[in-house]
Design a protein around this motif. Structure first.
Motif, PDB file in Angstrom:
ATOM      1  N   TYR A 185       0.227  -1.011   0.134  1.00  0.00           N
ATOM      2  CA  TYR A 185       0.232   0.302   0.141  1.00  0.00           C
ATOM      3  C   TYR A 185       0.937   1.465   0.282  1.00  0.00           C
ATOM      4  N   ARG A 186       2.095   1.061   0.813  1.00  0.00           N
ATOM      5  CA  ARG A 186       3.155   2.422   0.561  1.00  0.00           C
ATOM      6  C   ARG A 186       3.567   3.025  -0.218  1.00  0.00           C
ATOM      7  N   VAL A 187       4.052   1.506  -0.755  1.00  0.00           N
ATOM      8  CA  VAL A 187       4.827   1.810  -2.365  1.00  0.00           C
ATOM      9  C   VAL A 187       3.664   2.374  -3.149  1.00  0.00           C
ATOM     10  N   PHE A 188       2.461   2.284  -3.391  1.00  0.00           N
ATOM     11  CA  PHE A 188       1.271   3.153  -4.178  1.00  0.00           C
ATOM     12  C   PHE A 188       1.605   4.133  -3.875  1.00  0.00           C
ATOM     13  N   ASN A 240       2.126   7.255  -5.963  1.00  0.00           N
ATOM     14  CA  ASN A 240       0.983   7.975  -6.260  1.00  0.00           C
ATOM     15  C   ASN A 240       1.617   9.639  -5.791  1.00  0.00           C
ATOM     16  N   TYR A 241       2.323  10.261  -5.513  1.00  0.00           N
ATOM     17  CA  TYR A 241       2.728  11.271  -4.808  1.00  0.00           C
ATOM     18  C   TYR A 241       4.317  12.111  -5.556  1.00  0.00           C
ATOM     19  N   ASN A 242       5.206  10.212  -6.726  1.00  0.00           N
ATOM     20  CA  ASN A 242       6.112  11.092  -7.067  1.00  0.00           C
ATOM     21  C   ASN A 242       7.440  11.029  -5.960  1.00  0.00           C
ATOM     22  N   ARG A 243       7.120   9.489  -4.768  1.00  0.00           N
ATOM     23  CA  ARG A 243       8.356   9.930  -3.906  1.00  0.00           C
ATOM     24  C   ARG A 243       9.167   8.471  -4.024  1.00  0.00           C
ATOM     25  N   ILE A 244       8.560   8.151  -5.168  1.00  0.00           N
ATOM     26  CA  ILE A 244       9.294   6.924  -5.081  1.00  0.00           C
ATOM     27  C   ILE A 244      11.283   6.778  -5.056  1.00  0.00           C
ATOM     28  N   ARG A 245      11.733   6.074  -4.093  1.00  0.00           N
ATOM     29  CA  ARG A 245      13.711   6.449  -4.264  1.00  0.00           C
ATOM     30  C   ARG A 245      13.770   5.325  -4.930  1.00  0.00           C
ATOM     31  N   THR A 246      13.643   4.417  -5.071  1.00  0.00           N
ATOM     32  CA  THR A 246      14.242   3.119  -5.609  1.00  0.00           C
ATOM     33  C   THR A 246      14.178   3.085  -7.149  1.00  0.00           C
ATOM     34  N   LYS A 247      14.960   2.007  -7.888  1.00  0.00           N
ATOM     35  CA  LYS A 247      14.853   2.033  -9.628  1.00  0.00           C
ATOM     36  C   LYS A 247      13.287   1.495  -9.741  1.00  0.00           C
ATOM     37  N   SER A 248      12.263   0.985  -9.144  1.00  0.00           N
ATOM     38  CA  SER A 248      11.609   0.289  -9.689  1.00  0.00           C
ATOM     39  C   SER A 248      10.521  -0.099  -8.783  1.00  0.00           C
ATOM     40  N   LEU A 249       8.857  -0.358  -8.868  1.00  0.00           N
ATOM     41  CA  LEU A 249       7.916  -0.240  -7.525  1.00  0.00           C
ATOM     42  C   LEU A 249       8.483  -1.700  -7.432  1.00  0.00           C
ATOM     43  N   THR A 250       8.748  -2.718  -7.556  1.00  0.00           N
ATOM     44  CA  THR A 250       9.369  -3.665  -7.026  1.00  0.00           C
ATOM     45  C   THR A 250      10.197  -3.481  -6.243  1.00  0.00           C
ATOM     46  N   CYS A 281       9.149  -2.097  -3.126  1.00  0.00           N
ATOM     47  CA  CYS A 281       8.789  -3.426  -1.435  1.00  0.00           C
ATOM     48  C   CYS A 281       9.288  -3.000  -0.867  1.00  0.00           C
ATOM     49  N   LEU A 282      10.618  -3.577  -1.228  1.00  0.00           N
ATOM     50  CA  LEU A 282      12.204  -3.734   0.165  1.00  0.00           C
ATOM     51  C   LEU A 282      12.097  -2.377   1.406  1.00  0.00           C
ATOM     52  N   LEU A 283      12.091  -1.328  -0.110  1.00  0.00           N
ATOM     53  CA  LEU A 283      11.957  -0.132   1.398  1.00  0.00           C
ATOM     54  C   LEU A 283      11.014   0.065   2.096  1.00  0.00           C
ATOM     55  N   CYS A 284       9.220  -0.262   1.395  1.00  0.00           N
ATOM     56  CA  CYS A 284       8.675   0.198   1.735  1.00  0.00           C
ATOM     57  C   CYS A 284       8.097  -1.277   3.100  1.00  0.00           C
ATOM     58  N   LEU A 285       9.029  -2.000   3.435  1.00  0.00           N
ATOM     59  CA  LEU A 285       8.777  -2.481   4.231  1.00  0.00           C
ATOM     60  C   LEU A 285       9.787  -2.645   5.778  1.00  0.00           C
ATOM     61  N   SER A 306      14.584   4.896   6.310  1.00  0.00           N
ATOM     62  CA  SER A 306      14.530   4.983   4.783  1.00  0.00           C
ATOM     63  C   SER A 306      16.160   4.733   4.145  1.00  0.00           C
ATOM     64  N   ASN A 307      16.675   3.472   5.100  1.00  0.00           N
ATOM     65  CA  ASN A 307      18.528   3.268   4.252  1.00  0.00           C
ATOM     66  C   ASN A 307      18.234   2.131   2.819  1.00  0.00           C
ATOM     67  N   ILE A 308      18.275   2.708   2.291  1.00  0.00           N
ATOM     68  CA  ILE A 308      18.075   1.658   1.206  1.00  0.00           C
ATOM     69  C   ILE A 308      18.605   0.206   1.031  1.00  0.00           C
ATOM     70  N   GLY A 309      20.079   0.657   1.776  1.00  0.00           N
ATOM     71  CA  GLY A 309      20.668  -0.599   1.167  1.00  0.00           C
ATOM     72  C   GLY A 309      20.750  -1.255   2.622  1.00  0.00           C
ATOM     73  N   GLU A 310      20.214  -1.015   3.455  1.00  0.00           N
ATOM     74  CA  GLU A 310      19.959  -1.685   4.963  1.00  0.00           C
ATOM     75  C   GLU A 310      18.411  -2.298   4.523  1.00  0.00           C
ATOM     76  N   ALA A 311      18.167  -2.106   3.646  1.00  0.00           N
ATOM     77  CA  ALA A 311      15.946  -2.657   3.394  1.00  0.00           C
ATOM     78  C   ALA A 311      16.327  -3.880   2.552  1.00  0.00           C
ATOM     79  N   PHE A 312      17.493  -3.120   1.343  1.00  0.00           N
ATOM     80  CA  PHE A 312      18.104  -4.259   0.974  1.00  0.00           C
ATOM     81  C   PHE A 312      18.427  -5.439   1.607  1.00  0.00           C
ATOM     82  N   ARG A 313      19.107  -5.593   2.208  1.00  0.00           N
ATOM     83  CA  ARG A 313      20.603  -6.031   3.158  1.00  0.00           C
ATOM     84  C   ARG A 313      19.137  -6.976   3.773  1.00  0.00           C
ATOM     85  N   ARG A 314      18.418  -6.953   4.517  1.00  0.00           N
ATOM     86  CA  ARG A 314      17.680  -7.135   5.927  1.00  0.00           C
ATOM     87  C   ARG A 314      16.401  -8.343   5.079  1.00  0.00           C
ATOM     88  N   PHE A 315      15.852  -7.954   3.902  1.00  0.00           N
ATOM     89  CA  PHE A 315      14.566  -8.195   3.525  1.00  0.00           C
ATOM     90  C   PHE A 315      14.620  -9.050   1.846  1.00  0.00           C
TER      91      PHE A 315
END
Ligand SMILES: Nc1ncnc2c1ncn2[C@@H]1O[C@H](COP(=O)(O)O)[C@@H](O)[C@H]1O
Lengths: 176, 266
Positions: free
Chosen positions: A56-59, A63-73, A76-80, A84-93
Motif C-alpha cells: 500500500y505504501r509503495v503506491f 502517487n506523490y512521485n516519491r519513489i526512491r528506488t529504481k522500480s516499484l518492485t 517494496c523492500l524499502l517500504c517494508l 529509509s536506508n535503502i541498502g539496509e532495507a535490501f540487505r534485511r528483507f
C-alpha cells in the motif's frame, strides 16, 4: 499464489507467491536485476497484513512521485523497512545466498494482465505453498523481526497479531 | 462546504471505497467504510468489519505550503502517538491501519457498536444514558472503574489525551460476555507526551466536566468510580506510585477550584 489489487490503486495487479525449500537463492540473487519481481526473505514477514501494508505504501509513494528506488518492485523492500536506508532495507528483507523460504511479488499494470506470461515457478527451484498467514507464521523469525523493527524492550508481543500491529505501524510511519 | 469535502475524499479514495460521513469537526472529517485499504477481500468477512478514515482537509485561509506542513505534522503526530500507545501493556486504543501523510489521511480500526433500542453509538456518554434507569448497576460500576484504569495507564506512562470527553471514550462489548464492556480511548489529535501534573489534572477535569454536564444527578458517584480505577493503577507501583498519585490528585483539585472560580465569575 494471491492475486489482488489495492482498492485505491486498481491500475496495478499484484501477484504474490510463497516458496519453501528453495535451493537456488544464490542464483536468483545474481540475476535479480533482470527479473520484474521483488524477492523477499520470508523470515522477515510474519503475516499477509505486514506485506500488504508495505505494498500500500509503495503506491502511496508512487502517487506523490516519491519513489526512491529504481522500480516499484525494489520499492517494496524499502517500504517494508522501518528506516529509509535503502541498502539496509535490501540487505534485511532481500534474499541471502542460503534463503530457503522466498516470497515473490509481481506488480503488473492491470491492463497488461492478459499478456503476463512469466512463470515464476520456473525461476525458483523449490516448492510453492499457499501464500497465507499460517505458512508465514511458520517461516518467520520473531527475533529477526524484533531486531529489524527495533521493538522497545518493554514490548513483549503475545501473538503474531500483536507483532503485526507493531510492524504495520512502523511501515506506515517510516521517515516521519 | 461539507459536500465539497466529501467529494474530494471520495475522489481520492476512488469509487472502490464507498464512504459514509460520521462526523465533521473543526480539525478533521471522519468517515467509515467496509473496505480495508490493502488486505485482500475475504469474501466471508465483507460487509461486517468497518474502518475509520480520518481526513484533515486543506484550509483555504492558510498559505498552501504552511497548510501542507501542518496537515503532515498533525496527521503524523496522531499516527505516531497511536502506534506508541498501542504498545503499552493494557492500554486500549484503535489500531493504526494506514497513513497517507501527504494527503492528511489516516485509517483506523473502527471501535464500538450501536447500543440496543436506539440508544446511539456506544461512547461513554450514550452508554451512561442507556443505563439511566438503573444508574448505579454493577455493569456501570465495573465499566467506570475500567475507564479510570485506562486513563491511569495513559498518565502513568506520561501521555495525555488533550480532549478527554465522554464522547472520546468508546465502550466495546467483550467478545465473551454481553455485560462486559471494555473502554477504549479515541481521538488523540490533541494528545502527546507529558510528565506534567497540570496536563494530567486538566484531562481529569475535562472528563469530570463532561460527566457533570450530561449526567449531573449521578456524576459524584461516577467520577468517584473513575478515580478509584485511576488510583488503582498508580497504587500498583508502590511508594513511587502513591507519591505521584498524591501530587496528581492535589493538582486535579486545584484545576477544579480554578474552574469553579471561573464559572462563578463569568
Ligand atoms: N476508532 C474509532 N472507532 C469508532 N468511532 C470513531 C473512531 N474514531 C473516531 N470515531 C467517531 O468519529 C467521531 C470524531 O472523531 P475524532 O475527530 O477522532 O474525534 C468520534 O466522536 C467517533 O464517533
Amino acid at each position: 499464489m494471491i492475486q489482488t489489487t489495492i482498492p485505491q490503486f486498481p491500475d496495478f495487479t499484484l501477484k504474490i507467491s510463497l516458496f519453501k525449500d528453495v535451493i537456488n537463492s544464490a542464483e536468483i540473487r545474481s540475476k535479480i536485476a533482470d527479473y520484474p519481481f521483488a524477492f523477499i526473505d520470508a523470515k522477515t514477514i510474519c503475516s499477509v497484513e505486514q506485506l500488504m501494508a508495505a505494498l500500500y505504501r509503495v503506491f502511496i509513494e508512487k502517487n506523490y512521485n516519491r519513489i526512491r528506488t529504481k522500480s516499484l518492485t525494489s520499492e517494496c523492500l524499502l517500504c517494508l523497512a522501518p528506516t529509509s536506508n535503502i541498502g539496509e532495507a535490501f540487505r534485511r528483507f532481500g534474499l541471502k545466498d542460503d534463503t530457503k523460504e522466498v516470497i515473490c511479488v509481481q506488480i503488473i499494470p492491470t491492463e497488461d494482465l492478459p499478456l503476463d506470461e512469466v512463470d515464476i515457478s520456473s525461476l525458483i527451484d523449490g516448492f510453492e505453498v499457499d501464500m497465507n498467514d499460517e505458512h508465514l507464521k511458520q517461516f518467520c523469525d520473531k527475533n529477526i523481526i524484533r531486531e529489524i523493527y527495533k521493538f522497545d524492550a518493554s514490548f513483549q508481543p503475545n501473538s503474531i497479531e500483536e507483532v503485526t500491529r507493531a510492524v504495520v505501524s512502523a511501515i506506515q510511519l517510516r521517515g516521519m | 462546504m461539507s459536500q465539497e469535502i466529501i467529494d474530494i475524499v471520495q475522489n481520492y479514495l476512488t469509487p472502490n471505497i464507498p464512504i459514509t460521513l460520521v462526523s465533521q469537526g473543526a480539525e478533521a472529517v471522519v468517515f467509515t467504510t467496509h473496505v480495508h485499504p490493502y488486505l485482500p477481500q475475504d469474501s466471508n468477512k465483507t460487509g461486517e468489519t468497518k474502518y475509520i478514515i480520518k481526513y484533515r482537509p486543506h484550509k483555504k485561509y492558510r498559505h498552501p505550503v504552511i497548510d501542507q506542513q501542518l496537515t503532515k505534522k498533525r496527521t503524523l503526530g496522531e499516527s505516531r502517538l497511536l502506534a506508541k500507545l498501542y504498545q503499552i501493556d493494557g492500554l486500549k486504543v484503535p489500531k493504526l491501519i494506514a497513513c497517507d501523510q501527504y494527503n492528511g489521511c489516516i485509517w483506523l480500526e473502527f471501535l464500538g457498536s450501536q447500543l440496543p433500542d436506539n440508544n446511539g453509538f456506544s461512547n461513554l456518554k450514550h452508554f451512561l444514558w442507556w443505563n439511566k434507569a438503573d444508574p448505579y448497576n454493577n455493569v456501570v460500576k465495573e465499566s467506570l472503574l475500567k475507564v479510570g484504569q485506562q486513563i491511569g495507564i495513559l498518565h502513568w506512562n506520561d501521555y495525555v489525551h488533550g480532549d478527554l470527553t465522554s464522547s472520546n471514550i468508546v465502550m466495546v462489548q467483550d467478545k465473551l460476555g454481553v455485560n462486559v464492556w471494555n473502554p477504549h480511548l479515541i481521538d488523540f489529535g490533541l494528545g502527546g507526551v507529558s510528565n506534567m501534573v497540570e496536563d494530567k489534572g486538566v484531562d481529569l477535569y475535562v472528563l469530570e466536566r463532561a460527566i457533570i454536564s450530561t449526567h449531573s444527578a449521578f456524576s459524584d458517584q461516577y467520577v468517584e468510580w473513575i478515580m478509584q480505577g485511576f488510583s488503582q493503577v498508580y497504587e500498583q507501583h508502590g511508594a513511587t506510585g502513591e507519591k505521584k498519585l498524591k501530587e496528581l490528585l492535589k493538582r486535579f483539585h486545584e484545576v477544579r477550584m480554578r474552574g469553579r472560580k471561573r464559572t462563578m465569575i463569568g
